[in-house]
Design an enzyme around this catalytic site. Sequence first.
Site, PDB file in Angstrom:
ATOM      1  N   HIS A 341      39.750  31.892  11.752  1.00 57.11           N
ATOM      2  CA  HIS A 341      38.957  32.575  12.765  1.00 57.11           C
ATOM      3  C   HIS A 341      39.810  33.550  13.547  1.00 57.11           C
ATOM      4  CE1 HIS A 341      36.160  32.900  16.311  1.00 57.11           C
ATOM      5  NE2 HIS A 341      35.307  32.971  15.296  1.00 57.11           N
ATOM      6  N   CYS A 342      41.040  33.205  13.783  1.00 53.55           N
ATOM      7  CA  CYS A 342      41.942  34.071  14.547  1.00 53.55           C
ATOM      8  C   CYS A 342      42.226  35.391  13.846  1.00 53.55           C
ATOM      9  CB  CYS A 342      43.264  33.353  14.802  1.00 53.55           C
ATOM     10  SG  CYS A 342      43.152  31.851  15.790  1.00 53.55           S
TER      11      CYS A 342
END
Length: 356
Positions: A341-342
């Site tokens: 997600h980062c």
Amino acid sequence: MPHFSPTDPTPHALGFAMPPEWAPHAATWLGWPADDELWFGHLTGVRDEFAQLVRTIAHFEPVQLLVRGEESELDARTRLSGADVTPFPITLHRQALDDVWLRDSGPIFVTRGKQLSLVNWRFNAWGGKFEYEHDNQVPEYVAGALGLAHWDRPEVLEGGGLEVNGAGVGLTTRSCFLTDTRNPGMTEADYAALLKETLGLKKLLWLGGGLENDHTDGHIDTITRFVNESTIVTSVADDSQDANFAVMQRNLAALREMTDLDGQPFRVVELPLPAARLEGAEGRLPPTYANFYIGNGFVVVPQYHDANDKAALEALRPLFPGREVIGLPSRQIIEGGGSFHCVTQQQPVGEAWQGE
């Protein structure tokens, strides 16, 4: 393309809002890893894991991949060779980068019906912890590449620090947003007002903190995520002696008391943290399964060769009917402090807004 300042009509005033991650995507934006020093000597392994991630996403939707120079472009093309057989294209863009955490350095997209725009927040590498001048230019590059009129904001705000449910509710952590190294003096009420005007949020919920030794100061996307309008998945630790145990339990208790815009409680699902403690070059690493990425017909979940890898997938699969939940290795990527997600930023479906 037109730039709108804080003195111009806000996105909310013009009817724009941030859609949830599960809304249809036009593409996923990522950056290619390039600096071995930032990855503590793990760059080759990181690039191998990135290649698997990019190929997987391109099986479901287009990928827009930023590469910071000739070496990065050649390496990406080499590792992604054969990816042209995927149903969707992988488009490479030459753009200067400091690092690859586009969830935070990239734009936050907003939509109004079929129209697409973005908000360009200031990025300062989680309070000046790393170099960030190039990364701070990424939203402008994306806006130019897509031909979007957009808003430029003076505030520091990272996409990984905010979760939205698509129905007016946002979720964040005090440990991140209220640091003096981001927007000194801003209060919870100030953030609620800001996010209402910029992203269309009507209610902002707060948890206390995140994982131990998380250099983002406790981003929400490493611990707690919306999976639909009414369901939240949140991380819990098995070992009561672990430093994360009490923090995660407090978050769990707080979530059980929270409600949506109609005063209805959320369904809260527990998600285990990895069982093993991972150490990196600068101390404890913050591995988590909550850092999954939701795309068109799929969810990619980080795996760490850990005893809880399978249990995390089994917990998440029932929460995403109609999507394939896929575990991919992230043992090397986590050396940089984050995971899937980062490093991703979704571009919602929409036609480029040219301004009013």
